[in-house]
Design a protein around this motif. Sequence first.
Motif, mmCIF file in Angstrom:
data_model
loop_
_atom_site.group_PDB
_atom_site.id
_atom_site.type_symbol
_atom_site.label_atom_id
_atom_site.label_comp_id
_atom_site.label_asym_id
_atom_site.label_seq_id
_atom_site.Cartn_x
_atom_site.Cartn_y
_atom_site.Cartn_z
ATOM 1 N N GLU A 14 -44.084 -26.073 4.155
ATOM 2 C CA GLU A 14 -44.656 -27.381 4.485
ATOM 3 C C GLU A 14 -44.083 -28.475 3.598
ATOM 4 O OE1 GLU A 14 -48.895 -27.794 4.571
ATOM 5 O OE2 GLU A 14 -49.092 -26.498 6.315
ATOM 6 N N VAL A 15 -43.978 -28.204 2.304
ATOM 7 C CA VAL A 15 -43.436 -29.201 1.376
ATOM 8 C C VAL A 15 -42.022 -29.592 1.802
ATOM 9 C CG1 VAL A 15 -42.623 -29.559 -0.996
ATOM 10 C CG2 VAL A 15 -44.868 -28.539 -0.585
ATOM 11 N N GLN A 16 -41.195 -28.611 2.104
ATOM 12 C CA GLN A 16 -39.815 -28.893 2.499
ATOM 13 C C GLN A 16 -39.765 -29.655 3.822
ATOM 14 O OE1 GLN A 16 -38.505 -24.803 2.184
ATOM 15 N NE2 GLN A 16 -37.534 -25.187 0.218
ATOM 16 N N GLN A 17 -40.635 -29.312 4.772
ATOM 17 C CA GLN A 17 -40.663 -30.005 6.057
ATOM 18 C C GLN A 17 -41.111 -31.456 5.882
ATOM 19 O OE1 GLN A 17 -43.282 -27.448 8.322
ATOM 20 N NE2 GLN A 17 -41.586 -26.245 9.147
ATOM 21 N N ILE A 18 -42.087 -31.684 5.029
ATOM 22 C CA ILE A 18 -42.630 -33.033 4.851
ATOM 23 C C ILE A 18 -41.700 -33.904 4.016
ATOM 24 C CG2 ILE A 18 -44.541 -34.353 3.852
ATOM 25 C CD1 ILE A 18 -46.355 -31.913 4.629
ATOM 26 N N LEU A 19 -41.169 -33.389 2.925
ATOM 27 C CA LEU A 19 -40.289 -34.193 2.073
ATOM 28 C C LEU A 19 -38.936 -34.454 2.730
ATOM 29 C CD1 LEU A 19 -40.743 -33.060 -1.626
ATOM 30 C CD2 LEU A 19 -41.445 -35.198 -0.562
ATOM 31 N N GLY A 20 -38.477 -33.503 3.503
ATOM 32 C CA GLY A 20 -37.196 -33.681 4.178
ATOM 33 C C GLY A 20 -36.028 -33.253 3.321
ATOM 34 N N PRO A 21 -34.829 -33.364 3.887
ATOM 35 C CA PRO A 21 -33.631 -32.828 3.246
ATOM 36 C C PRO A 21 -33.077 -33.673 2.094
ATOM 37 C CG PRO A 21 -33.043 -33.913 5.283
ATOM 38 C CD PRO A 21 -34.547 -33.940 5.199
ATOM 39 N N HIS A 22 -33.654 -34.837 1.842
ATOM 40 C CA HIS A 22 -33.089 -35.732 0.829
ATOM 41 C C HIS A 22 -33.501 -35.385 -0.593
ATOM 42 C CE1 HIS A 22 -31.690 -38.074 4.169
ATOM 43 N NE2 HIS A 22 -32.918 -38.214 4.605
ATOM 44 N N LYS A 173 -46.967 -40.046 -0.883
ATOM 45 C CA LYS A 173 -47.045 -40.859 -2.103
ATOM 46 C C LYS A 173 -45.975 -40.435 -3.107
ATOM 47 C CE LYS A 173 -51.983 -41.689 -1.593
ATOM 48 N NZ LYS A 173 -53.328 -41.391 -2.117
ATOM 49 N N LEU A 174 -45.784 -39.123 -3.261
ATOM 50 C CA LEU A 174 -44.753 -38.614 -4.165
ATOM 51 C C LEU A 174 -43.367 -39.045 -3.701
ATOM 52 C CD1 LEU A 174 -43.671 -36.855 -6.497
ATOM 53 C CD2 LEU A 174 -43.885 -34.885 -4.959
ATOM 54 N N ARG A 175 -43.091 -38.888 -2.411
ATOM 55 C CA ARG A 175 -41.788 -39.269 -1.862
ATOM 56 C C ARG A 175 -41.517 -40.752 -2.094
ATOM 57 N NH1 ARG A 175 -42.138 -37.718 3.498
ATOM 58 N NH2 ARG A 175 -43.054 -39.724 3.941
ATOM 59 N N GLU A 176 -42.515 -41.604 -1.847
ATOM 60 C CA GLU A 176 -42.352 -43.048 -2.068
ATOM 61 C C GLU A 176 -42.025 -43.342 -3.529
ATOM 62 O OE1 GLU A 176 -45.030 -47.132 -1.853
ATOM 63 O OE2 GLU A 176 -45.682 -45.385 -0.711
ATOM 64 N N TYR A 177 -42.713 -42.675 -4.446
ATOM 65 C CA TYR A 177 -42.455 -42.857 -5.867
ATOM 66 C C TYR A 177 -41.033 -42.434 -6.221
ATOM 67 C CZ TYR A 177 -42.686 -42.254 -10.914
ATOM 68 O OH TYR A 177 -42.410 -42.340 -12.255
ATOM 69 N N LEU A 178 -40.608 -41.256 -5.756
ATOM 70 C CA LEU A 178 -39.264 -40.755 -6.061
ATOM 71 C C LEU A 178 -38.190 -41.661 -5.470
ATOM 72 C CD1 LEU A 178 -39.843 -36.915 -5.569
ATOM 73 C CD2 LEU A 178 -39.586 -38.148 -7.737
ATOM 74 N N GLU A 179 -38.414 -42.175 -4.273
ATOM 75 C CA GLU A 179 -37.441 -43.075 -3.654
ATOM 76 C C GLU A 179 -37.305 -44.367 -4.456
ATOM 77 O OE1 GLU A 179 -39.029 -43.321 0.323
ATOM 78 O OE2 GLU A 179 -37.886 -41.562 0.996
#
Length: 186
Positions: A14-22, A173-179
Amino acid sequence: MALQKLGNKNKLIEVQQILGPHFDLESVKVDLPELQGTTEEVSREKCRRAAEIVGGPVITEDTSLGFTAMNGLPGPYIKWFLESLGHDGLNKMLDGFGDRSAFALCTFALSKGPGTEPILFEGRTDGKIVPARGPTHFGWDPIFQPDGFDETYAEMCKEVKNTISHRYRSLAKLREYLEKEAAASQ
């Protein structure tokens, strides 16, 4: 970045599917003691310890299931309640209450390395506890029905669940922060 090994392979998927390949994450098995406290306390301490063991940046994950009638319990201890009581037992815990509402809470914690204060990213989905329906291979998913849906998490297709779940909300929220961090460092 190392991702503290998730105890359930379905969570990692699920984590990999949600965060995506980036995002380049490496799953690392880290043996940590079972910590006691609030969800926030457990998440922070788990992340601190994982960063020390790995010797670098880590992301850890904690999932809770809270029953409103029980002031949020079993909360971060849901794994142990589920192992001891099963789906039927969790349902029976609420039989004396008129309130079957519940919330799923996912907390991802990010540490940039040993000695740094972890940053928490929480996602919450409200719902209710129902008799088990659907496949039983993913924790308490068969007994949690999110508000606005007629299906339990277990009955939902992954594409739908991964856009409304507590894990999705936390990872967004994590993805937005990392981006933002990546953009600021360029």
